[in-house]
Design an enzyme around this catalytic site. Structure first.
Site, mmCIF file in Angstrom:
data_model
loop_
_atom_site.group_PDB
_atom_site.id
_atom_site.type_symbol
_atom_site.label_atom_id
_atom_site.label_comp_id
_atom_site.label_asym_id
_atom_site.label_seq_id
_atom_site.Cartn_x
_atom_site.Cartn_y
_atom_site.Cartn_z
ATOM 1 N N TYR A 316 0.813 -1.219 0.000
ATOM 2 C CA TYR A 316 0.000 0.000 0.000
ATOM 3 C C TYR A 316 0.848 1.271 0.000
ATOM 4 C CZ TYR A 316 -3.325 -3.373 2.055
ATOM 5 O OH TYR A 316 -4.118 -4.457 2.330
ATOM 6 N N CYS A 342 13.960 -11.264 -2.125
ATOM 7 C CA CYS A 342 14.450 -10.939 -3.465
ATOM 8 C C CYS A 342 13.416 -10.178 -4.279
ATOM 9 C CB CYS A 342 14.838 -12.234 -4.175
ATOM 10 S SG CYS A 342 15.996 -13.184 -3.211
#
Ligand SMILES: *Cc1c(COP(=O)(O)O)cnc(C)c1O
Length: 413
Positions: A316, A342
């Site tokens: 968000y 990653c």
């Protein structure tokens, strides 16, 4: 009130130093303050005390058993959105008649579980769901108390992923369609239409959308009653925001002042479904610095918590304050606090002015009590964090850290 504050140079949860908690249970670690959660729950209860009401805590914000139990003990109700949450809520001791069930995609099994538990109300979101609830109820000889979740077409001004009350959103039934659907519900066997429900979205910081929604709901309740419906539950949903950065917070009194004028005269029981407001400020995520990594133009603080532990910044763009638990004296530097996953989106905070740090230092990511542990995953085969509840100068493990055995337990060879 802040239950997480420095004392003698060390960040504490209530009267418990956070470095001590991390030493006992490791990192990453969620730490909750019982006092903070009870305080914010209590703020809403007192602000709404002028009317008959039920605070139905939104379980999805934080479904950890210890959190649910302490709210159930306080007299809170709860709002669940799945059969799993219903099971957790019942197990934590919420009386069924203080549970409401929301969500656009309830399965027949979930509906059956809710009816068999005799919950207070199912918040129904479409005509086919209304028919499904009727089918499930009649097959069991039960009567299903239902509310229709209506879409009030109000933009609440929060993040697009968590706005839910605009026309065209997947949630609720269109406002204009509501009278027809209530009449349909009255004609279907096994249904007792007794409530009107809405939910505007999440992390809402302004009171005006709530005032508007309350006024619209009051109008609908009037029209339905004129049509012969005995509406006695008015559910205004949740979404009350907690301040992030510069914006002023939406306080419980401001919320109450916005909604009570419209609903106080209805003589119905007011239901509110706050999640974040109750638990958001009641938790922090503790994480240790693994490495300090300088690249041209940027300093990365690589920590042992990641987006799988707290996804809100990545998902968000949420802003969580980040503080060292034992700040060192010296000049601050601008840093990105990132995790080991990653993905370049794996950050807890960007462009943060932090005091000097060393490997092994402990950081606290604040306001992480809601949608933190509940959204944690095993992405990158990382083990989900442990969780601790603090009460005064005592702390106890309420969810243990996952192990490699937990990680592999469901594999079929
Ligand atoms: C998520 C949700 C809530 C709680 O939202 P918060 O922003 O945490 O207050 C309440 N009601 C419904 C139907 C929800 O989906």
């Amino acid at each position: 009130m802040s239950s997480f504050a420095p004392r003698c140079g060390v960040l504490h949860a209530e009267r418990t130093p956070l470095d001590l908690v991390a030493a006992a249970h490791g990192t990453p670690l969620y730490v909750y303050s019982r006092g903070a959660i009870e305080h914010h729950y209590g703020e809403l209860v007192s602000a709404l005390s002028a009317v008959e009401h039920l605070v139905c805590y939104s379980v999805k914000a934080n479904p950890t058993g210890a959190v649910l139990r302490l709210l159930a003990e306080r007299g809170s109700g709860c709002d669940v959105v799945s059969g799993g949450e219903l099971a957790r809520a019942l197990r934590a001791g919420f009386p069924p008649d203080r549970i409401v069930f929301s969500g656009v995609g309830k399965t027949e099994d979930e509906i059956a579980a809710a009816l068999e538990a005799r919950i207070l109300c199912l918040n129904v979101e479409s005509e086919p769901e209304l028919r499904a609830v009727s089918r499930v109820a009649t097959a069991r000889g039960l009567v299903a108390p239902v509310a229709l979740r209506v879409n009030p077409d109000i933009a609440a001004g929060s993040h697009a992923y968590v706005e839910t009350g605009k026309a065209g959103d997947k949630f609720g039934v269109p406002w204009e369609d509501a009278p027809r659907l209530y009449r349909l519900a009255r004609g279907l066997p096994g249904l007792l239409p007794r409530g009107v429900d809405l939910h505007l979205g999440s992390q809402i910081l302004r009171a005006e959308p709530y005032a508007l929604a309350a006024a619209r709901v009051a109008e609908l309740v009037g029209a339905l009653r004129a049509d012969g419906f005995g509406i006695d539950l008015v559910d205004l949903g949740g979404g009350l925001g907690i301040s992030c950065g510069e914006e002023p917070p939406l306080t419980a009194p401001r919320y109450a002042a916005a909604v009570l004028p419209a609903v106080a005269g209805l003589g119905a029981r007011l239901i509110v479904e706050p999640g974040r407001f109750v638990v958001g400020r009641g938790g922090v995520l503790l994480t240790r610095v693994l490495y300090l990594k300088d690249v041209p133009g940027r300093r990365y603080v690589v920590v042992d918590a990641a987006m799988n532990d707290l996804i809100r910044p990545a998902l968000y763009g949420a802003w969580h304050p980040i503080l060292p638990v034992r700040p060192r004296p010296g000049r601050t530097a601008c840093c990105d606090v990132v995790g080991p996953v990653c993905e370049s989106g794996d950050f807890l905070g960007r462009d943060r002015e932090l005091p000097p740090l060393r490997e092994g230092d402990l950081l606290a990511v604040l306001d992480a009590g809601a949608y933190g542990s509940s959204m944690a995953s095993n992405y990158n085969s990382r083990l989900r964090p442990a969780e601790v509840l603090v009460e005064g100068d005592r702390h106890g493990l309420v969810r243990r850290r996952e192990t490699l055995d937990d990680l592999l337990r469901l594999e079929v060879e």
